[in-house]
Enzyme design. Sequence first.
Site, PDB file in Angstrom:
ATOM      1  N   ASP A  11       0.874  -1.164   0.000  1.00 53.08           N
ATOM      2  CA  ASP A  11       0.000   0.000   0.000  1.00 53.08           C
ATOM      3  C   ASP A  11       0.917   1.221   0.000  1.00 53.08           C
ATOM      4  O   ASP A  11       2.112   1.110   0.306  1.00 53.08           O
ATOM      5  CB  ASP A  11      -0.893  -0.022   1.243  1.00 53.08           C
ATOM      6  N   CYS A  12       0.383   2.377  -0.331  1.00 53.22           N
ATOM      7  CA  CYS A  12       1.220   3.577  -0.406  1.00 53.22           C
ATOM      8  C   CYS A  12       1.153   4.390   0.888  1.00 53.22           C
ATOM      9  O   CYS A  12       2.101   4.424   1.669  1.00 53.22           O
ATOM     10  CB  CYS A  12       0.792   4.427  -1.604  1.00 53.22           C
ATOM     11  N   ASP A  13       0.019   5.030   1.135  1.00 51.35           N
ATOM     12  CA  ASP A  13      -0.125   5.903   2.301  1.00 51.35           C
ATOM     13  C   ASP A  13      -0.113   5.097   3.594  1.00 51.35           C
ATOM     14  O   ASP A  13      -0.907   4.170   3.773  1.00 51.35           O
ATOM     15  CB  ASP A  13      -1.434   6.692   2.202  1.00 51.35           C
ATOM     16  N   ASP A 176      -1.965  -1.088   6.014  1.00 50.95           N
ATOM     17  CA  ASP A 176      -2.148  -0.494   7.338  1.00 50.95           C
ATOM     18  C   ASP A 176      -3.600  -0.159   7.643  1.00 50.95           C
ATOM     19  O   ASP A 176      -3.898   0.349   8.721  1.00 50.95           O
ATOM     20  CB  ASP A 176      -1.299   0.776   7.476  1.00 50.95           C
TER      21      ASP A 176
END
Length: 224
Positions: A11-13, A176
């Site tokens: 995932d990025c953020d 997350d």
Amino acid sequence: MLTDCDLVIFDCDGVLVDTEPITTRLVAECVTEMGWPIDQAYAAEHFKGRPLGELCERVGERIGRPCPELAEIFRERMYAEMESTRIGTIKGAVELLDALGALPSPPRVCVASNGPRRKMAISLSSAGLLGRFGGMDSPVIFSAYDIERWKPDPGLFLHAAASMGAEPSRCVVIEDSTSGIEAAASASMRVIGLANLTPASALRERGADLVVGCLTELLPMLRR
């Protein structure tokens, strides 16, 4: 887990880049201005990792009127702040990428985010990570906006795996948010939960196979 897979999907953020404090604060501010007073903690618990369209629907239901303008107000503020702010990496992200690349048979890596490509470009570039994935035109960066299917729908992860030539059972996702955990589990992928703003118990309940408090906790398993 990470030494026995063909593809690691990040995932990025909140996993690679430290943007969640910005986005959750702005969500709280914008939603409050719409007429539903919430704080940053509430925004993080209920809206982190969720599609922006869902946020607009939830707020509209709460205040008793449609509020499509919320999406544009939020985007404008988010881009303005992110473009003027030095965005850092999540602790351990760089070390984990390095360790994965140093394995005798390293898995491929990619990024799959609910966020739009512009947001990913700004945050990954500011954090110094964009080049590691070959730039925004790289075939290893995936946005839910490309296929119009957002987590917790598993479509984004399945699309990423198919594009990278990996079977879902041979993929490991690092997430997350509860929506990301749900999406990975629904895609029949193994999933590691990063408990930074989301409680570890919530990540486990949604299907995380392993939960860590920091990405550095994953490094020892790559050195065995």
